[in-house]
Design a protein around this motif. Structure first.
Motif, short mmCIF file in Angstrom:
data_model
loop_
_atom_site.label_atom_id
_atom_site.label_comp_id
_atom_site.label_asym_id
_atom_site.label_seq_id
_atom_site.Cartn_x
_atom_site.Cartn_y
_atom_site.Cartn_z
N ALA A 32 0.83 -1.20 0.00
CA ALA A 32 0.00 0.00 0.00
C ALA A 32 0.87 1.25 0.00
O ALA A 32 0.57 2.23 -0.71
CB ALA A 32 -0.93 0.00 1.22
N ILE A 33 1.91 1.25 0.78
CA ILE A 33 2.82 2.40 0.83
C ILE A 33 3.48 2.61 -0.53
O ILE A 33 3.57 3.73 -1.04
CB ILE A 33 3.88 2.19 1.93
N LYS A 34 3.93 1.51 -1.15
CA LYS A 34 4.58 1.59 -2.46
C LYS A 34 3.62 2.14 -3.52
O LYS A 34 3.99 3.03 -4.29
CB LYS A 34 5.08 0.20 -2.86
N LEU A 35 2.39 1.63 -3.53
CA LEU A 35 1.41 2.10 -4.51
C LEU A 35 1.11 3.57 -4.32
O LEU A 35 1.01 4.33 -5.30
CB LEU A 35 0.12 1.28 -4.39
N THR A 36 0.98 4.01 -3.08
CA THR A 36 0.71 5.41 -2.78
C THR A 36 1.83 6.31 -3.30
O THR A 36 1.58 7.34 -3.93
CB THR A 36 0.52 5.64 -1.28
N HIS A 37 3.06 5.90 -3.05
CA HIS A 37 4.20 6.73 -3.43
C HIS A 37 4.49 6.70 -4.93
O HIS A 37 5.11 7.64 -5.45
CB HIS A 37 5.44 6.31 -2.64
N GLU A 38 4.06 5.65 -5.61
CA GLU A 38 4.31 5.56 -7.05
C GLU A 38 3.23 6.26 -7.88
O GLU A 38 3.34 6.32 -9.11
CB GLU A 38 4.37 4.08 -7.46
N THR A 39 2.22 6.78 -7.20
CA THR A 39 1.07 7.36 -7.88
C THR A 39 1.00 8.86 -7.62
O THR A 39 1.31 9.31 -6.52
CB THR A 39 -0.23 6.71 -7.37
N ILE A 40 0.59 9.64 -8.61
CA ILE A 40 0.26 11.04 -8.35
C ILE A 40 -0.91 11.05 -7.38
O ILE A 40 -1.92 10.39 -7.61
CB ILE A 40 -0.11 11.77 -9.66
N LEU A 41 -0.76 11.76 -6.29
CA LEU A 41 -1.81 11.82 -5.27
C LEU A 41 -2.27 13.27 -5.15
O LEU A 41 -1.53 14.13 -4.67
CB LEU A 41 -1.29 11.30 -3.92
N ILE A 42 -3.49 13.52 -5.61
CA ILE A 42 -4.05 14.87 -5.58
C ILE A 42 -5.13 14.93 -4.50
O ILE A 42 -6.12 14.20 -4.57
CB ILE A 42 -4.66 15.27 -6.94
N ASP A 43 -4.93 15.78 -3.53
CA ASP A 43 -5.96 16.08 -2.53
C ASP A 43 -6.45 17.49 -2.86
O ASP A 43 -5.66 18.45 -2.82
CB ASP A 43 -5.37 16.02 -1.12
N THR A 44 -7.74 17.63 -3.19
CA THR A 44 -8.21 18.90 -3.73
C THR A 44 -8.57 19.95 -2.68
O THR A 44 -9.04 21.03 -3.04
CB THR A 44 -9.43 18.69 -4.64
N HIS A 45 -8.33 19.65 -1.39
CA HIS A 45 -8.65 20.71 -0.43
C HIS A 45 -7.85 20.57 0.87
O HIS A 45 -8.17 19.78 1.75
CB HIS A 45 -10.14 20.72 -0.09
N ILE A 46 -6.81 21.40 0.97
CA ILE A 46 -6.00 21.48 2.19
C ILE A 46 -5.85 22.96 2.55
O ILE A 46 -5.47 23.78 1.72
CB ILE A 46 -4.62 20.81 1.99
#
Length: 399
Positions: A32-46
């Motif tokens: 899960a950690i590997k998949l998260t880091h290998e993917t563009i992760l866009i959070d649209t509200h911070i």
């Protein structure tokens, strides 16, 4: 007849199960950690911009408070947050130049972060920027404006903020403004969008600015859906199915309309958005304060803490956040859901397992545990919002 001893045992087991749920720890797997880091992760509200505007802290380094800083973002695999240029819905801001000024100040603060740490951050104003900066190992700072008050009824200001990097505008916030009615405001001044708001939707389409339907009234939502030529985004909303009567969230009919439009709902992590119990708790706290005032009591600074000690806050869980994602997928499909956490915007109400930006691998693990494929997880992390954003860019090129 059930024996008393049996009742005691059952009650004891229930209490133990409840305690275990409260104490559950979340440990994402290496996969899960590997998949998260290998993917563009866009959070649209911070909500970092408003957080550091009120109390400045250098988020390019580790910070003691808040939900975001660079080290935690790296740990969590967050590489493309939309920083919210949040403008409070105060009457003294609306139409008096103050909201325009504040918006520019907060954009300045985001640009200064990128200038101060160019090896870590870069401003992103297009999908191409996001993809290129991901390859470079930089954290992209995209920006959205929460509350269209800074437009101040002038289309020139729309272009100004687009030129400064704003890529979505939440039309209103907690009060109706000159653009749209708010879901929180019982005064439905415009019965949806204002005449200017309807013109603004068209101009936002034409320049490639995403229209954010979070916060606006149901009537305004349907008017936007009817008028917009490009897909819209609910940048930080969850589902009314789990919070009945909470208009700030979206109901099933709205989700179906969103699918027809091709848009995306970005799930908010705040407990009151995720579970009705948290919303009820907040109403009860407010009622307790009002009752105390009526009785002539002076509210101490510790009133909230004392109330919380007697009435523990019913934090949502990561599993309940996943339930929201599941429902969207089951109702309208995998292509219409993403992440809009509201980190740094919902105080200490974040769910167990999703307490700050280091927690995204827990969400990915939860999706894996619910048999989402890697391909579908990547759609949730960024693929869906990138599609919507690219469609807005392509429409603007033609207009």
């Amino acid at each position: 007849m059930i024996k008393l001893s049996s009742i005691v045992i059952v009650a004891s087991l229930a209490l133990n199960a409840s305690a275990q749920a409260q104490q559950k720890t979340y440990d994402a797997s290496e996969k899960a950690i590997k998949l998260t880091h290998e993917t563009i992760l866009i959070d649209t509200h911070i909500d970092v911009p408003y957080r550091i505007h009120k109390n400045w802290v250098d988020v390019t380094k580790a910070t003691d408070g808040g939900d975001f800083d660079y080290p935690r973002a790296v740990k969590g695999g967050l590489n493309a947050p939309f920083m919210s240029i949040y403008i409070p819905a105060h009457l003294e801001f609306e139409g008096k130049g103050k909201s325009y000024q504040l918006a520019n100040q907060m954009i300045d603060s985001m640009e200064s972060i990128a200038l101060r740490a160019p090896d870590k951050f870069a401003i992103a104003s297009s999908t191409a920027d996001i993809e290129e900066q991901f390859k470079q190992g930089k954290l992209s700072i995209a920006m959205g404006m929460e509350n269209g008050s800074p437009i101040e009824g002038d289309m020139k200001n729309l272009q100004h903020f687009f030129d400064r990097g704003i890529r979505y505008i939440t039309l209103a916030h907690s009060q109706s403004n000159h653009i749209s009615d708010s879901s929180y405001d019982i005064r439905r001044k415009w019965k949806g969008l204002s005449p200017f708001g309807k013109k603004l939707v068209t101009e936002m389409n034409n320049i490639g600015m995403l229209i954010d339907v979070s916060h606006i009234s149901d009537d305004a939502f349907y008017q936007v859906i009817e008028q917009s030529k490009t897909p819209v985004v609910a940048s930080h909303s969850s589902l009314r199915k789990y919070t009945p009567g909470f208009e700030r969230n979206m109901n099933d009919d709205m989700l179906l309309a969103l699918k027809e439009n091709g848009g995306v709902i970005q799930i908010n992590f705040g407990s009151s958005f995720v579970t009705a119990k948290a919303g009820t708790w907040g109403k009860q706290l407010k009622s307790s304060k009002e009752s105390a005032k009526k009785d002539g009591a002076a509210l101490s600074k510790d009133f909230d803490a004392a109330y919380r000690a007697k009435n523990p806050y019913p934090f949502a869980s990561l599993e309940q956040v996943l339930d929201h994602i599941d429902h969207v997928v089951e109702l309208i499909g995998i292509d219409y859901v993403g992440i809009g956490s509201d980190y740094d915007g919902v105080g200490d109400s974040l769910p167990r397992g999703l307490k700050d930006v280091s927690s995204y691998p827990n969400l990915v693990q939860g999706l894996m545990d619910r048999d989402y494929s890697d391909k579908d997880i990547k759609k949730i992390l960024s693929g869906n919002i990138l599609r919507v954003w690219q469609q807005a860019e392509e429409y603007a090129k033609k207009h």
